[in-house]
Design an enzyme around this catalytic site. Structure first.
Site, mmCIF file in Angstrom:
data_model
loop_
_atom_site.group_PDB
_atom_site.id
_atom_site.type_symbol
_atom_site.label_atom_id
_atom_site.label_comp_id
_atom_site.label_asym_id
_atom_site.label_seq_id
_atom_site.Cartn_x
_atom_site.Cartn_y
_atom_site.Cartn_z
ATOM 1 N N CYS A 290 43.425 16.866 43.073
ATOM 2 C CA CYS A 290 44.037 15.952 44.049
ATOM 3 C C CYS A 290 45.505 16.267 44.343
ATOM 4 O O CYS A 290 46.083 15.698 45.267
ATOM 5 C CB CYS A 290 43.897 14.510 43.581
ATOM 6 S SG CYS A 290 42.184 13.994 43.547
ATOM 7 N N ASN B 161 39.007 8.096 48.126
ATOM 8 C CA ASN B 161 39.744 9.273 47.652
ATOM 9 C C ASN B 161 39.121 10.522 48.270
ATOM 10 O O ASN B 161 38.026 10.926 47.894
ATOM 11 C CB ASN B 161 39.674 9.321 46.122
ATOM 12 C CG ASN B 161 40.437 10.496 45.535
ATOM 13 O OD1 ASN B 161 40.903 11.375 46.264
ATOM 14 N ND2 ASN B 161 40.550 10.522 44.225
ATOM 15 N N HIS C 54 49.093 10.022 47.074
ATOM 16 C CA HIS C 54 47.664 10.348 47.006
ATOM 17 C C HIS C 54 46.891 9.031 46.854
ATOM 18 O O HIS C 54 47.323 8.123 46.151
ATOM 19 C CB HIS C 54 47.411 11.266 45.811
ATOM 20 C CG HIS C 54 45.967 11.466 45.528
ATOM 21 N ND1 HIS C 54 45.086 11.910 46.488
ATOM 22 C CD2 HIS C 54 45.222 11.255 44.402
ATOM 23 C CE1 HIS C 54 43.879 11.980 45.970
ATOM 24 N NE2 HIS C 54 43.933 11.584 44.707
HETATM 25 N N1 ACO Z 1 30.567 -1.266 39.807
HETATM 26 C C1 ACO Z 1 30.493 -2.167 38.807
HETATM 27 N N2 ACO Z 1 30.864 -1.906 37.551
HETATM 28 C C2 ACO Z 1 31.364 -0.683 37.290
HETATM 29 C C3 ACO Z 1 31.461 0.309 38.284
HETATM 30 C C4 ACO Z 1 31.051 -0.027 39.576
HETATM 31 N N3 ACO Z 1 31.127 0.854 40.597
HETATM 32 N N4 ACO Z 1 31.995 1.418 37.725
HETATM 33 C C5 ACO Z 1 32.208 1.146 36.433
HETATM 34 N N5 ACO Z 1 31.824 -0.121 36.163
HETATM 35 C C6 ACO Z 1 31.865 -0.834 34.893
HETATM 36 C C7 ACO Z 1 31.917 0.106 33.711
HETATM 37 O O1 ACO Z 1 30.617 0.532 33.351
HETATM 38 C C8 ACO Z 1 32.559 -0.758 32.675
HETATM 39 O O2 ACO Z 1 31.578 -1.626 32.136
HETATM 40 P P1 ACO Z 1 31.596 -2.000 30.565
HETATM 41 O O3 ACO Z 1 32.897 -2.726 30.367
HETATM 42 O O4 ACO Z 1 30.390 -2.850 30.435
HETATM 43 O O5 ACO Z 1 31.534 -0.691 29.851
HETATM 44 C C9 ACO Z 1 33.542 -1.624 33.466
HETATM 45 O O6 ACO Z 1 33.087 -1.571 34.832
HETATM 46 C C10 ACO Z 1 34.984 -1.144 33.408
HETATM 47 O O7 ACO Z 1 34.989 0.280 33.642
HETATM 48 P P2 ACO Z 1 36.301 1.129 33.596
HETATM 49 O O8 ACO Z 1 35.978 2.582 33.763
HETATM 50 O O9 ACO Z 1 37.066 0.720 32.381
HETATM 51 O O10 ACO Z 1 37.031 0.584 34.905
HETATM 52 P P3 ACO Z 1 38.496 0.825 35.371
HETATM 53 O O11 ACO Z 1 39.176 -0.459 35.560
HETATM 54 O O12 ACO Z 1 39.192 1.880 34.557
HETATM 55 O O13 ACO Z 1 38.261 1.432 36.857
HETATM 56 C C11 ACO Z 1 38.360 3.591 37.923
HETATM 57 C C12 ACO Z 1 37.566 2.649 36.994
HETATM 58 C C13 ACO Z 1 38.457 2.936 39.267
HETATM 59 C C14 ACO Z 1 37.635 4.917 38.012
HETATM 60 C C15 ACO Z 1 39.792 3.799 37.344
HETATM 61 O O14 ACO Z 1 39.683 4.108 35.974
HETATM 62 C C16 ACO Z 1 40.571 4.886 38.037
HETATM 63 O O15 ACO Z 1 40.977 4.742 39.168
HETATM 64 N N6 ACO Z 1 40.889 5.991 37.326
HETATM 65 C C17 ACO Z 1 41.768 7.033 37.864
HETATM 66 C C18 ACO Z 1 41.134 7.855 38.953
HETATM 67 C C19 ACO Z 1 42.063 8.967 39.380
HETATM 68 O O16 ACO Z 1 43.232 8.768 39.654
HETATM 69 N N7 ACO Z 1 41.567 10.195 39.393
HETATM 70 C C20 ACO Z 1 42.420 11.334 39.670
HETATM 71 C C21 ACO Z 1 42.221 11.882 40.999
HETATM 72 S S1 ACO Z 1 40.536 12.396 41.282
HETATM 73 C C22 ACO Z 1 40.528 14.129 41.350
HETATM 74 O O17 ACO Z 1 41.440 14.779 40.997
HETATM 75 C C23 ACO Z 1 39.281 14.799 41.819
#
Ligand code: ACO
Length: 336
Positions: free
Chosen positions: A116, A286, A256
């Site tokens: 990214c 994204n 980003h």
């Molecule tokens: N719908 C419902 N529930 C979900 C979903 C969904 N789509 N996805 C995950 N959950 C659940 C999980 O299973 C978890 O359940 P559990 O507590 O029973 O285990 C719960 O929601 C919380 O999951 P987390 O992964 O802890 O959620 P988080 O608040 O961290 O959000 C996210 C996830 C949005 C992916 C976040 O972690 C994030 O934005 N991370 C950074 C992404 C990023 O910046 N990436 C870099 C760029 S990408 C690249 O370079 C290609």
């Protein structure tokens, strides 16, 4: 001798027509519009449909529009760099394919893979060729067809990504505007948290890798989030301090678009109110290398010559960075 600066002299972006909404995703995986909106800020994303269509088709639309808008003859382009993690093929470079499709014949071209942060890495790389005086017209494309590497049965990743791209034309600046400073970082140990398991030389494609769904984005959301939220804010503040910029000096933050909460945290650390932050994550998700040029394109009309912009990104690798530039033209004056 005054230093030559590289300035963005044109911008164009393109997103495919098909819109995949949260409502539609609710029917595909166990998720809700409410979860996606509160955790990410994404409402919908664009998807490139059609057999045989790839990232180069997105990049080609962006570059065609850019050449037209800037009234540039393809023969005058010296170099094309494409930032992508979803190249049409492992080789040749997608930049070569885009160049061929738009009729750029006198340039050399290559891809940069920095996830990214790729658009920023590419912009900094491209600017060196202008600053040395070697080249006069360089195109930087940021484009990804993320839908080609997303598992639409995995709710933790399929809600995040979309397809889009954009392109900018870099030329030597005739005044003090242009790219002033940049800071780019890499921490390869972060690769364990965000990668694509198979398809490379360590784990070439096989029946097993396909059956195990190893050709899709693998992301451990929380560790990536923690790293992203601090590093993107840290580097943005660093670029401000290095250039003696106060919050009031900054016209726009162009972040980003991975997660609304990461964008908010970065803006807060920089002391910027929301009105100064380009945000379109709600409509595109994204798009990896597409996010920053997509924002610049959408906000072009509001950009004025001399505006101070900070571009910031974080991505797989881990990679992250920020660029400080002075915008080089009045956006409103450009023909659509
Ligand atoms: N719908 C419902 N529930 C979900 C979903 C969904 N789509 N996805 C995950 N959950 C659940 C999980 O299973 C978890 O359940 P559990 O507590 O029973 O285990 C719960 O929601 C919380 O999951 P987390 O992964 O802890 O959620 P988080 O608040 O961290 O959000 C996210 C996830 C949005 C992916 C976040 O972690 C994030 O934005 N991370 C950074 C992404 C990023 O910046 N990436 C870099 C760029 S990408 C690249 O370079 C290609």
């Amino acid at each position: 001798m005054t230093k030559i600066r590289a300035a963005i002299k044109g911008i164009h972006a393109w997103a495919p027509e098909y819109v995949l909404t949260n409502k539609e995703l609710e029917k595909m995986v166990d998720t809700t519009d409410e979860w996606i909106m509160t955790r990410t800020g994404i409402k919908e994303r664009h998807i490139l449909k059609g057999e045989g269509k790839g990232t180069s088709d997105i990049g080609t639309e962006a570059v065609k529009g850019l050449l037209k808008k800037t009234n540039t003859n393809p023969d005058d382009i010296d170099l094309v760099i494409c930032a992508t993690v979803t190249p049409d093929m492992v080789y040749p470079a997608t930049a070569n394919i885009i160049s061929d499709k738009v009729g750029i014949k006198n340039a050399f071209s290559f891809d940069i893979n920095a996830a990214c942060s790729g658009f920023l890495y590419s912009l900094v790389t491209a600017s060196q060729f202008i600053e040395t005086g070697k080249y006069k017209k360089v195109i930087v494309v940021g484009a990804d067809k993320m839908s080609s590497v997303v598992d639409y049965t995995d709710r933790t990743t399929c809600v995040l990504f979309g397809d889009a791209g954009g392109a900018v034309l870099l030329e030597p600046s005739e005044d003090e505007n242009g790219i002033i400073d940049s800071r780019l970082y890499t921490d390869g140990s972060g690769r364990v948290h965000l990668h694509q398991k198979a398809g490379g030389s360590v784990r070439p494609a096989s029946h097993e890798t396909v059956d195990n769904k190893e050709h899709f984005v693998y992301q451990e959301g929380q560790p990536v989030f923690k790293f992203a939220v601090t590093r993107m804010a840290d580097v943005s503040v660093e670029i401000m301090e290095r250039n003696n910029l106060k919050s009031e000096d900054i016209s726009w933050l162009v972040p980003h678009q991975a997660n609304m909460r990461i964008i908010d945290a970065t803006a807060r650390r920089m002391g910027l109110e929301k009105e100064k932050v380009m945000i379109n994550i709600e409509r595109y998700g994204n798009t990896t290398n597409g996010t920053i040029p997509m924002c610049l394109h959408e906000w072009q009309d509001q950009l004025k010559k001399g505006d101070n912009l900070v571009l910031a990104a974080f991505g797989g690798g881990f990679t992250w960075g920020a660029i400080y530039l002075k915008w080089a033209f009045d956006g409103k004056a450009v023909a659509k």
